[in-house]
Design a protein around this motif. Structure first.
Motif, mmCIF file in Angstrom:
data_model
loop_
_atom_site.group_PDB
_atom_site.id
_atom_site.type_symbol
_atom_site.label_atom_id
_atom_site.label_comp_id
_atom_site.label_asym_id
_atom_site.label_seq_id
_atom_site.Cartn_x
_atom_site.Cartn_y
_atom_site.Cartn_z
ATOM 1 N N ARG A 1 73.129 55.286 14.948
ATOM 2 C CA ARG A 1 72.324 54.123 14.556
ATOM 3 C C ARG A 1 72.320 53.936 13.043
ATOM 4 N NH1 ARG A 1 68.268 56.819 17.947
ATOM 5 N NH2 ARG A 1 68.758 56.276 20.109
ATOM 6 N N THR B 1 63.411 49.961 19.092
ATOM 7 C CA THR B 1 63.445 48.503 19.016
ATOM 8 C C THR B 1 63.745 47.935 20.392
ATOM 9 O OG1 THR B 1 64.265 48.587 16.736
ATOM 10 C CG2 THR B 1 64.568 46.518 17.935
ATOM 11 N N THR B 2 62.986 46.923 20.800
ATOM 12 C CA THR B 2 63.256 46.226 22.052
ATOM 13 C C THR B 2 63.433 44.740 21.760
ATOM 14 O OG1 THR B 2 61.984 47.803 23.372
ATOM 15 C CG2 THR B 2 62.403 45.649 24.358
ATOM 16 N N LEU B 3 64.548 44.191 22.236
ATOM 17 C CA LEU B 3 64.851 42.775 22.037
ATOM 18 C C LEU B 3 65.125 42.120 23.384
ATOM 19 C CD1 LEU B 3 67.321 43.044 19.033
ATOM 20 C CD2 LEU B 3 64.954 42.290 18.919
ATOM 21 N N TRP C 1 74.077 42.979 18.815
ATOM 22 C CA TRP C 1 73.023 43.795 19.414
ATOM 23 C C TRP C 1 73.499 44.448 20.712
ATOM 24 C CZ3 TRP C 1 69.214 45.889 17.070
ATOM 25 C CH2 TRP C 1 68.582 45.250 16.001
ATOM 26 N N VAL D 1 67.735 51.437 20.624
ATOM 27 C CA VAL D 1 67.722 49.977 20.774
ATOM 28 C C VAL D 1 67.774 49.624 22.255
ATOM 29 C CG1 VAL D 1 68.955 47.835 20.294
ATOM 30 C CG2 VAL D 1 68.844 49.629 18.554
#
Length: 253
Positions: free
Chosen positions: A149, A184-186, A205, A245
């Motif tokens: 990362r 991180t959550t998208l 992403w 992620v």
């Protein structure tokens, strides 16, 4: 995927080259550039290139070589090829190979020319600097996921090591690198089933995600853009990982 792309180290290794004329000369220059030792048909080798103009003679040579268990490339005859030779962008030690499976050498060449204009001439210096710094990078980021990362973030557009920004100060980056980024959550809402409709940010992403939850209706063409070793879960519900992620991928409405 019609072929498995590989990079072969040919320095000092025998490669059979048959034929003459411009086609054979071009392949000879390429093999010599890779450090191969070029031998005739009777030589011991694992690879062969057949650049014989006559169709019958070329087919017969391919058959003889295959009979010895040798992998063959037949110039301008994709149906006879066990492997094809790509168009190459060389930023040593960075190599970009563009292949079409023999469908169109012209298309591969055109793409190579585009990439030549895009990639900085000094890209190889960044690769060498990252290689030299591997022990220091491992020491700074002992966990492999954290390490990946951190490198991804550094190589992002505008990042400390942006390869298109002429930045190769790996030592300086390590000195300033912060702690591992938080989880991180998208959520990505697809606009269509066409992967070409993904924005550059969305594609980036997906390529760096650790975990992807997806609507079962999301097509395989989109899922293929996800990082190969990511955890992929059908369904958009479920406990979110505590690190890395995470992407939630919704199908197009």
């Amino acid at each position: 995927m019609h072929s498995l792309p590989v990079f072969l180290r040919l320095d000092g290794r025998n490669v059979i080259l048959l034929g003459d004329g411009d086609g054979a000369d071009a392949k000879r220059r390429l093999l010599e550039r890779a450090g191969a030792a070029i031998v005739g048909e009777d030589g011991h080798a694992a690879l062969a290139i057949v650049a014989i103009e006559d169709e019958a003679a070329a087919s017969a040579a391919v058959a003889r070589l295959r009979g010895r268990g040798i992998l063959v490339n037949a110039v301008d005859r994709p149906a006879l090829c066990d492997f094809t030779l790509p168009a190459i962008v060389d930023r040593d030690p960075v190599l970009i190979a563009i292949g079409t499976g023999g469908a169109s050498a012209g298309l591969a060449k055109a793409l190579r020319q585009r990439f030549e204009t895009l990639l900085p001439a000094g890209l190889g210096r960044l690769a060498d600097a990252l290689h030299r710094a591997r022990p220091a990078i491992r020491a700074r980021f002992p966990d492999s996921a954290d390490r990946r990362r951190a490198i991804d973030a550094a190589l992002d557009p505008g990042g400390a090591l942006d390869p298109f920004g002429g930045r190769d100060d790996v030592v300086g980056w390590l000195q300033e690198a912060g702690a591992s980024p938080p989880a991180t959550t998208l959520r990505i809402m697809l606009r269509s089933d066409d992967p070409d409709d993904l924005t550059l940010a969305e594609a980036r992403w997906l390529a760096r995600a650790d975990t992807v939850f997806h609507d079962p209706a999301v097509p395989a063409a989109i899922l293929s853009r996800i990082r190969a070793d990511a955890t992929i879960i059908a369904g958009v519900d479920g406990p979110r990982p505590a690190s890395g992620v995470t992407i939630v991928l919704d199908a197009a409405g």
